[in-house]
Structures are given as structure tokens and as C-alpha cells.
Design a protein around this motif. Structure first.
Motif, PDB file in Angstrom:
ATOM      1  N   TRP A  34       0.808  -1.129   0.078  1.00 35.81           N
ATOM      2  CA  TRP A  34      -0.015  -0.084  -0.060  1.00 35.81           C
ATOM      3  C   TRP A  34       0.811   1.266   0.048  1.00 35.81           C
ATOM      4  O   TRP A  34       1.768   1.585   1.038  1.00 35.81           O
ATOM      5  CB  TRP A  34      -1.041  -0.011   1.185  1.00 35.81           C
ATOM      6  CG  TRP A  34      -1.896   1.158   1.355  1.00 35.81           C
ATOM      7  CD1 TRP A  34      -1.960   2.341   2.101  1.00 35.81           C
ATOM      8  CD2 TRP A  34      -2.738   1.504   0.148  1.00 35.81           C
ATOM      9  NE1 TRP A  34      -2.959   3.202   1.852  1.00 35.81           N
ATOM     10  CE2 TRP A  34      -3.475   2.696   0.525  1.00 35.81           C
ATOM     11  CE3 TRP A  34      -3.484   0.828  -0.675  1.00 35.81           C
ATOM     12  CZ2 TRP A  34      -4.519   3.251   0.095  1.00 35.81           C
ATOM     13  CZ3 TRP A  34      -4.503   1.486  -1.555  1.00 35.81           C
ATOM     14  CH2 TRP A  34      -5.078   2.537  -1.090  1.00 35.81           C
ATOM     15  N   GLY A  57      -2.068   3.340  -5.286  1.00 38.35           N
ATOM     16  CA  GLY A  57      -2.509   2.595  -4.192  1.00 38.35           C
ATOM     17  C   GLY A  57      -1.643   1.205  -3.977  1.00 38.35           C
ATOM     18  O   GLY A  57      -0.498   1.301  -3.460  1.00 38.35           O
ATOM     19  N   TRP A  58      -2.337   0.150  -4.258  1.00 37.52           N
ATOM     20  CA  TRP A  58      -1.750  -1.198  -3.976  1.00 37.52           C
ATOM     21  C   TRP A  58      -0.573  -1.429  -5.303  1.00 37.52           C
ATOM     22  O   TRP A  58      -1.138  -1.791  -6.416  1.00 37.52           O
ATOM     23  CB  TRP A  58      -2.425  -2.182  -4.028  1.00 37.52           C
ATOM     24  CG  TRP A  58      -3.446  -2.158  -2.817  1.00 37.52           C
ATOM     25  CD1 TRP A  58      -4.829  -1.931  -2.662  1.00 37.52           C
ATOM     26  CD2 TRP A  58      -3.070  -2.542  -1.137  1.00 37.52           C
ATOM     27  NE1 TRP A  58      -5.213  -2.286  -1.570  1.00 37.52           N
ATOM     28  CE2 TRP A  58      -4.225  -2.429  -0.653  1.00 37.52           C
ATOM     29  CE3 TRP A  58      -1.859  -3.436  -0.890  1.00 37.52           C
ATOM     30  CZ2 TRP A  58      -4.142  -2.872   0.727  1.00 37.52           C
ATOM     31  CZ3 TRP A  58      -1.924  -3.768   0.388  1.00 37.52           C
ATOM     32  CH2 TRP A  58      -3.028  -3.180   1.197  1.00 37.52           C
ATOM     33  N   ARG A 131      -7.924  -5.608  -6.529  1.00 33.13           N
ATOM     34  CA  ARG A 131      -7.384  -4.798  -5.363  1.00 33.13           C
ATOM     35  C   ARG A 131      -8.603  -4.112  -5.036  1.00 33.13           C
ATOM     36  O   ARG A 131      -9.476  -3.007  -5.634  1.00 33.13           O
ATOM     37  CB  ARG A 131      -6.160  -3.886  -5.645  1.00 33.13           C
ATOM     38  CG  ARG A 131      -4.980  -4.945  -6.271  1.00 33.13           C
ATOM     39  CD  ARG A 131      -3.948  -3.842  -6.688  1.00 33.13           C
ATOM     40  NE  ARG A 131      -4.342  -3.401  -8.145  1.00 33.13           N
ATOM     41  CZ  ARG A 131      -4.465  -3.833  -9.220  1.00 33.13           C
ATOM     42  NH1 ARG A 131      -4.380  -5.220  -9.328  1.00 33.13           N
ATOM     43  NH2 ARG A 131      -4.837  -2.975 -10.362  1.00 33.13           N
ATOM     44  N   PHE A 135     -10.203   0.782  -0.049  1.00 34.92           N
ATOM     45  CA  PHE A 135      -9.215   1.568   0.451  1.00 34.92           C
ATOM     46  C   PHE A 135      -8.846   2.765  -0.282  1.00 34.92           C
ATOM     47  O   PHE A 135      -8.360   3.632   0.513  1.00 34.92           O
ATOM     48  CB  PHE A 135      -7.882   0.340   0.254  1.00 34.92           C
ATOM     49  CG  PHE A 135      -8.097  -0.822   1.001  1.00 34.92           C
ATOM     50  CD1 PHE A 135      -8.185  -0.895   2.441  1.00 34.92           C
ATOM     51  CD2 PHE A 135      -8.092  -1.935   0.551  1.00 34.92           C
ATOM     52  CE1 PHE A 135      -8.501  -2.013   3.088  1.00 34.92           C
ATOM     53  CE2 PHE A 135      -8.478  -3.155   1.307  1.00 34.92           C
ATOM     54  CZ  PHE A 135      -8.629  -3.231   2.482  1.00 34.92           C
ATOM     55  N   ARG A 136      -9.344   2.693  -1.565  1.00 38.97           N
ATOM     56  CA  ARG A 136      -9.207   4.133  -2.166  1.00 38.97           C
ATOM     57  C   ARG A 136     -10.137   5.134  -1.691  1.00 38.97           C
ATOM     58  O   ARG A 136      -9.720   6.460  -1.998  1.00 38.97           O
ATOM     59  CB  ARG A 136      -8.859   3.787  -3.634  1.00 38.97           C
ATOM     60  CG  ARG A 136      -8.242   3.096  -4.179  1.00 38.97           C
ATOM     61  CD  ARG A 136      -8.023   2.964  -5.566  1.00 38.97           C
ATOM     62  NE  ARG A 136      -7.568   4.228  -6.221  1.00 38.97           N
ATOM     63  CZ  ARG A 136      -6.319   4.730  -6.643  1.00 38.97           C
ATOM     64  NH1 ARG A 136      -5.337   3.689  -6.332  1.00 38.97           N
ATOM     65  NH2 ARG A 136      -5.949   5.596  -7.193  1.00 38.97           N
TER      66      ARG A 136
END
Length: 211
Positions: A34, A57-58, A131, A135-136
Motif C-alpha cells: 500500500w 495505491g496497491w 485490489r 481502500f481508495r
């Protein structure tokens, strides 16, 4: 006492071997990092991977040949090293061409593949993993249970089981999602030395734009 000393001396060799035969390994570990956490905790402020406009991000830390216990590294190979032009192309998923080069030198040389084939295989493995978009959407520093991160990956990738993925932490921060795949990139159970998840009940998780 002498036996104990010899056992301690051999421990690193059991985990990490250098100069092993290329292509002789059991499976791969696909390591996803990350980027915001990496940039806050580990990177130089001017690190090219951390430029806010890139919105990373990832990213792909690497595709690592693995033994059932331990892993090879820096293998002696007759394959030609990748050119700068080739590693530059890989910067979109690795974050930087420098990391792409390092991953070839440390891990790709053990794959038994040419540099082109190794990068193609790594890209295929990376793109095969969904992914989690959630999380974004995080917009502030949070503390997250590593098991929640794992659950998000499992939900986004129904072909994965809990024993195929592990979440690691570093410096009290979520570090990586590591997914174990066979040589033909099918999910598989991780080895005993990879399967151990972060033991923290919660760890810091930085949002995009915090680097």
C-alpha cells in the motif's frame, strides 16, 4: 552447546538462500504494497513513487519464487539483465523502474525466466488480483484490523481462501498483502513461513494523498 551454536548459525540459511539454481522453486509469493503507508513510513519525501499526482495505491512489490520453507535469491543466471527501457515500462505497477530492476536482480533471476518473461508473468499475476476499491475511498488516517484488510481481498477475489493470503505489518502500519500462487499463477496455500498474519489487533492505514 556446540550443537546449539551450529543450529543458530544455520537458521538464516534455512530461510534465505543465495545463488540457488534458477527455476527450482515451489511457488510464488505476489507481494502488494500500500503506497501511502510505504511513503509515510519508509520512503524519502521526494521518492518518485510518492508523487501525489500518481495516485498509487496497491503497487507490486514483487513476484517472489518461494520454497515450501524459505526462498532463493540473487540466483546465478545466464539470462540477460533488463535494459532501462524495459524497467521503465514496469514503473506503472512497481512504482519505480528502480524497484523493477531490483526485483529482477533479487527474485527474477531465480525464476528461470528471461527478464521479459519474468516481468510479463509478474504483470499477469498482479492484474489477476482485484485490489479492493474501498481502500481508495479512505480519506483520513485510520487504524484497521489486518483481518479486515484480508477480508476485503477475499471478498474481491472469491477464488482466494484465507490460507492463500497473508497481511503483514511494519512499524505499527499495514505493510503488504502477500498472495501465494502456483507457478501457473493459480491461488494456493502459503507455506508455513509465509502464512503468518500480522499479530496486531489494529494497525495504521494512511489514505491516498498523505505521502
Amino acid at each position: 552447546m556446540r550443537k546449539l551454536w551450529l543450529a543458530l548459525l544455520l537458521l538464516p540459511q534455512l530461510a534465505w538462500a543465495e545463488g540457488e539454481t534458477p527455476g527450482k522453486f515451489d511457488y510464488y509469493v505476489l507481494a502488494l504494497s500500500w503506497t501511502p503507508n510505504f511513503c509515510v513510513r519508509e520512503a524519502d519525501p521526494n521518492h518518485p513513487q510518492c508523487a501525489e499526482e500518481r495516485g498509487l495505491g496497491w503497487t507490486l512489490h514483487g513476484l517472489w519464487p518461494q520454497y515450501e520453507t524459505g526462498w532463493p535469491s540473487f540466483c546465478k543466471t545466464a539470462m540477460r539483465a533488463p535494459s532501462r527501457a524495459i524497467t521503465a515500462v514496469e514503473a506503472d505497477i512497481y512504482g519505480t523502474s528502480g524497484l523493477a530492476w531490483h526485483q529482477w536482480r533479487k527474485h527474477g533471476t531465480c525464476s528461470g525466466l528471461s527478464a521479459d518473461e519474468y516481468y510479463q508473468t509478474a504483470r499477469e499475476a498482479y492484474l489477476a488480483v482485484s485490489r479492493p476499491d474501498i481502500f481508495r475511498r479512505i480519506d483520513e488516517l485510520m487504524r484497521i484490523d489486518p483481518l479486515v484488510v484480508e477480508a476485503a481481498f477475499l471478498e474481491a477475489n472469491p477464488n482466494l481462501s484465507a490460507d492463500d493470503i497473508t497481511i503483514t505489518c511494519k512499524d505499527n502500519t499495514i505493510q503488504e498483502a502477500r498472495i501465494c500462487v502456483s507457478k501457473d499463477l493459480k491461488p494456493r496455500t502459503c507455506g508455513a513461513d509465509v502464512i503468518r498474519d500480522c499479530s496486531l489487533s489494529s494497525a495504521e492505514f494512511y489514505p491516498l494523498g498523505s505521502n
